[in-house]
Design an enzyme around this catalytic site. Structure first.
Site, PDB file in Angstrom:
ATOM      1  N   SER A   1      -5.126  -2.298   2.552  1.00 32.71           N
ATOM      2  CA  SER A   1      -4.913  -0.280   2.390  1.00 32.71           C
ATOM      3  C   SER A   1      -4.312   0.029   3.288  1.00 32.71           C
ATOM      4  O   SER A   1      -3.160   0.238   3.579  1.00 32.71           O
ATOM      5  CB  SER A   1      -5.950  -0.180   1.628  1.00 32.71           C
ATOM      6  OG  SER A   1      -5.873   0.873   1.393  1.00 32.71           O
TER       7      SER A   1
ATOM      8  N   ASP B   1      -2.703  -2.215  -9.720  1.00 39.23           N
ATOM      9  CA  ASP B   1      -3.031  -0.616  -8.705  1.00 39.23           C
ATOM     10  C   ASP B   1      -2.188   0.100  -8.489  1.00 39.23           C
ATOM     11  O   ASP B   1      -1.573   0.546  -8.585  1.00 39.23           O
ATOM     12  CB  ASP B   1      -2.136  -1.112  -6.961  1.00 39.23           C
ATOM     13  CG  ASP B   1      -3.197  -0.563  -5.777  1.00 39.23           C
ATOM     14  OD1 ASP B   1      -3.735   0.588  -6.079  1.00 39.23           O
ATOM     15  OD2 ASP B   1      -3.286  -1.563  -4.520  1.00 39.23           O
TER      16      ASP B   1
ATOM     17  N   HIS C   1      -6.527  -2.123  -6.605  1.00 36.15           N
ATOM     18  CA  HIS C   1      -6.468  -2.310  -5.565  1.00 36.15           C
ATOM     19  C   HIS C   1      -7.458  -2.794  -4.748  1.00 36.15           C
ATOM     20  O   HIS C   1      -7.786  -3.288  -3.917  1.00 36.15           O
ATOM     21  CB  HIS C   1      -6.733  -0.762  -4.916  1.00 36.15           C
ATOM     22  CG  HIS C   1      -6.249  -0.547  -3.698  1.00 36.15           C
ATOM     23  ND1 HIS C   1      -4.982  -0.414  -3.287  1.00 36.15           N
ATOM     24  CD2 HIS C   1      -6.988   0.161  -3.122  1.00 36.15           C
ATOM     25  CE1 HIS C   1      -4.805   0.219  -2.347  1.00 36.15           C
ATOM     26  NE2 HIS C   1      -6.656   0.562  -1.814  1.00 36.15           N
TER      27      HIS C   1
HETATM   28  C1  MLT Z   1      -3.056   5.294   2.731  1.00 37.31           C
HETATM   29  O1  MLT Z   1      -3.635   6.409   2.940  1.00 37.31           O
HETATM   30  O2  MLT Z   1      -2.687   3.832   4.121  1.00 37.31           O
HETATM   31  C2  MLT Z   1      -3.008   4.799   1.822  1.00 37.31           C
HETATM   32  O3  MLT Z   1      -3.075   5.731   0.566  1.00 37.31           O
HETATM   33  C3  MLT Z   1      -3.736   3.989   1.123  1.00 37.31           C
HETATM   34  C4  MLT Z   1      -5.595   4.378   0.986  1.00 37.31           C
HETATM   35  O4  MLT Z   1      -6.675   4.411   2.145  1.00 37.31           O
HETATM   36  O5  MLT Z   1      -5.926   5.018  -0.086  1.00 37.31           O
END
Ligand code: MLT
Length: 206
Positions: free
Chosen positions: A108, A158, A189
């Site tokens: 992520s 996701d 996700h």
């Molecule tokens: C990010 O901010 O890198 C993406 O939106 C993933 C997350 O951290 O939720």
């Protein structure tokens, strides 16, 4: 295992017993920390050295690797600066511990900064496994990524990283010459068992 606070990043370095295995650079998601991905790293790359920093940016109480302006909207100036800071940390750690270039294993937010490392400082990584990543820049730089192995695992359901965004990232990396394996899984996700199996198999080939 050493848990060190230095001038650079709070991090864990776990020396590996299998020098044939490239080290892993573990990059956690939003709200995680340097301990989050250690069990995953040990499971998918037994014997590898593990280098696991904690993101320095706080969103409320949640550590991240760079600032965002909204969900999926990144502060690209901060992302750029944080990417170089992380790259410098990795280079210092390699020198300190006598390590070859690591493979990033990011989830992520950690996968997004790993993608940014590939674009801004590709020499720092031997490859990258990007779990639930999206394109980190609206207008990405165009480094030569010839032969760089990249595993991209996305989730078809996701809600945070839509499948289309993962496709854009995969196509962009292929266009730069990277050896991309992209699998879109029947997942959201969060990670599922198939992620682990694919990751393990891909890492075993490195
Ligand atoms: C990010 O901010 O890198 C993406 O939106 C993933 C997350 O951290 O939720």
């Amino acid at each position: 295992m050493t848990n060190t606070v230095t001038a650079d990043f709070i991090h864990v370095f776990e020396p590996g017993e299998d020098s044939a295995r490239p080290p892993l650079l573990l990059l956690h998601g939003t709200g995680g920390d340097e301990r989050d991905l250690l069990p995953l790293g040990r499971a998918v790359a037994p014997g590898a050295s593990l280098l696991s920093p904690r993101g320095k940016v706080l969103e409320g109480a949640a550590p991240r690797f760079f600032r965002r302006l909204a969900e999926g909207v990144f502060d690209e100036a901060d992302l750029t600066a944080r990417t170089h800071e992380l790259a410098d940390f990795v280079e210092e750690a390699r020198e300190r511990h006598g390590l070859p270039a690591p493979i990033a294993l990011g989830f992520s937010n950690g996968a997004n900064i790993a993608a940014s490392l590939l674009l801004l400082r590709p020499e720092v990584l031997a490859g990258a496994a990007l779990l639930r990543a999206m394109p980190p820049f609206r207008e990405p730089p165009s480094p030569d990524l010839s032969g760089k192995p990249i595993l991209l695992l996305s989730g078809l359901m996701d809600p945070i990283m839509p499948a289309a965004a993962s496709n854009v990232l995969a196509d962009g990396l292929v266009a730069l010459g990277a050896e991309v394996e992209h699998r879109a899984l029947p997942a959201g996700h969060g990670l599922i068992q198939a992620d682990i199996g694919l990751l393990q198999a891909w890492l075993a080939q490195r």
